[in-house]
Design an enzyme around this catalytic site. Structure first.
Site, PDB file in Angstrom:
ATOM      1  N   GLU A 193     -12.937 -11.064  -3.906  1.00  0.00           N
ATOM      2  CA  GLU A 193     -12.181 -10.696  -2.709  1.00  0.00           C
ATOM      3  C   GLU A 193     -10.751 -10.450  -3.133  1.00  0.00           C
ATOM      4  OE1 GLU A 193     -10.232 -12.598   0.971  1.00  0.00           O
ATOM      5  OE2 GLU A 193     -12.384 -12.597   1.384  1.00  0.00           O
ATOM      6  N   CYS A 205      -4.457 -12.611   2.584  1.00  0.00           N
ATOM      7  CA  CYS A 205      -4.928 -11.243   2.328  1.00  0.00           C
ATOM      8  C   CYS A 205      -5.260 -10.506   3.620  1.00  0.00           C
ATOM      9  CB  CYS A 205      -6.119 -11.254   1.389  1.00  0.00           C
ATOM     10  SG  CYS A 205      -7.421 -12.398   1.868  1.00  0.00           S
TER      11      CYS A 205
END
Length: 480
Positions: free
Chosen positions: A246, A280
């Site tokens: 990720e 994020c």
């Protein structure tokens, strides 16, 4: 405080130690064992030995019980862990408490799945059977970031355990003490086989590089920047191990003309400043219908201006410091370049004065800009910067939002249900929230399109990142 490596069922002494500092004031919190390639190699060897024992890899009931007992151990020390997380990471205490609670919830979720990772069987011709068996992939190396070190540890470790992998964990040095404290209740369980779960810490990268390159590591799970993820992919090419990545994001929030700007602006401000903008999925770009653009400028400037900076242990704090002073300096430089080159500066944050000046603090900044190809619209600046853009219709909103190499998350703000789904379907993102942002939980898979990564964590599909699918065929014939 002091934390050591945990390898092959034992806490191990260290030759070197590195200090962990509170980013809010520079105070010494404790020291962690500063290892490297030798510790990584020993941990991988221990994990490989443990994986060969069917009492771990083929024993889902044991793995479920250990996950349940680990969750109970964490529940008994939730507040202690939240305080440590805030001291080492800097985030507001309310966010730390929520993260610990979410991590415990996720462990319980995967404890349930530990006994339900089924394959399937079919008869391909009379008396000919094909069985698809999901089995653990092997040794999993987990490289854990510092921004959400409880949830991001658990969302990789819990499915790895549930699937039957053995594990080597390498946490970020900025939160090494916290990750060791999170794992301590698991390591103390008498039923945990030696080598099944290992931990080593380092201030450098040699140990992590060993996890990436070692042919004995079958799965590599990493959360972090896209640039580092790309290096990991290149370095894993020789072993062709499974990857769970990720990576970066540049989340857009699409606000349509029927939205309640006054109500939405504080939510967008909170979404942009979560973990001081170091998440994020944090809001990075706000795209607003042209008819409401001026109103959003005023409302969002005011909402960001009300964000209260301070030590995360202070209940009045909305936003703590960045993770460390080097990160603060790098983010400050990029934000400064954005302020110098954007169309309009609506709020210039910068370093606070007075007592907070000793910490790694940056106040939020807000700019408006037309050209979505500008570096501050495309680059993931990991801090409290928000960019405002305007659009005329749905097609332009989607085109602007999709003008990025990332594809992690986005949000759509409108009272029209059909429009919300229509736009969400057109967005190239792994997660799209409707009239909300940053809602993440164990049951729903998280991951990105394009340069935002590979695979999915959270949810049932996380088990796929740590499993292999084996086809077993047999012709048993038919009666008569």
């Amino acid at each position: 405080m002091q934390s050591q490596h945990f390898i092959d069922g034992q806490w191990t002494a260290a030759d070197r130690w590195t200090d962990s500092l509170d980013p809010a004031n520079g105070e010494l919190i404790g020291r962690f064992a500063d290892g490297g390639e030798a510790e990584a190699e020993a941990a991988v060897a221990a994990a490989a030995r443990a994986f060969n024992d069917p009492q771990w890899a083929q024993n889902p009931r044991l793995r479920q019980q250990l996950l349940l007992e680990w969750a109970a151990g964490l529940t008994a020390r939730q507040e202690q862990l939240a305080q440590l997380l805030t001291r080492e990471n800097g985030k507001a205490l309310a966010q730390s408490r929520g993260e610990i609670g979410g991590a415990i919830s996720e462990i319980l979720y995967y404890a349930g799945l530990a006994r339900h990772n089924p394959g399937h069987m079919l008869e391909v011709a009379p008396g000919e059977f094909s069985s698809m068996l999901r089995e653990p992939a092997g040794v999993a190396g987990l490289i854990i970031p510092w921004n959400a070190p409880a949830v991001l540890l658990v969302r990789a470790l819990a499915p790895a355990i549930a699937a039957g992998c053995t594990v080597v964990i390498k946490p970020a040095p900025q939160t090494a003490l916290f990750n060791a404290a999170m794992l301590e209740p698991l390591f103390a369980l008498p039923g945990l086989p030696a080598g099944a779960v290992n931990l080593f810490t380092e201030s450098g990268h040699a140990g992590a590089a060993h996890l990436v390159a070692s042919p004995r590591v079958d799965v590599l799970s990493f959360t972090g920047s896209t640039a580092t993820g790309q290096r990991i992919m290149r370095d894993c090419a020789a072993t062709m191990k499974k990857l769970s990545l990720e990576l970066g994001g540049k989340s857009c929030c699409l606000v349509f003309e029927d939205a309640d700007i006054a109500a939405i602006a504080p939510k967008l401000a909170a979404a942009a400043t979560i973990i001081s903008g170091q998440q994020c999925t944090a809001a990075r770009r706000v795209l607003v219908h042209a008819s409401r653009f001026a109103e959003m400028k005023t409302a969002l400037s005011a909402a960001l201006g009300r964000i209260r900076l301070g030590n995360g242990l202070d209940p009045a704090t909305n936003m703590g410091p960045l993770i460390d002073w080097q990160s603060r300096d790098n983010v400050e430089r990029r934000i400064g370049e954005a302020l110098d080159s954007c169309d309009e500066v609506l709020l210039a944050g910068g370093r606070p004065q007075g007592e907070l000046g000793n910490g790694a603090f940056l106040a939020p900044s807000l700019i408006a800009h037309r050209d979505s190809s500008a570096f501050f619209c495309q680059e993931e600046i990991f801090g409290p910067l928000l960019v405002l853009e305007s659009f005329e219709d749905e097609a332009e909103a989607v085109a602007r939002a999709n003008h990025t190499e990332f594809g992690l998350s986005a949000s759509v703000w409108t009272g029209q249900g059909a429009r919300a789904w229509r736009v969400a379907r057109a967005l190239r993102n792994g997660t799209v929230w409707l009239n909300d942002h940053n809602k993440l939980f164990a049951e729903a898979e998280t991951g990105g399109y394009r340069k935002s990564g590979l695979g999915r964590l959270h949810g049932v599909d996380a088990l796929l990142d740590f499993s292999e699918l084996k086809h077993i065929y047999q012709n048993v014939g038919t009666l008569g």
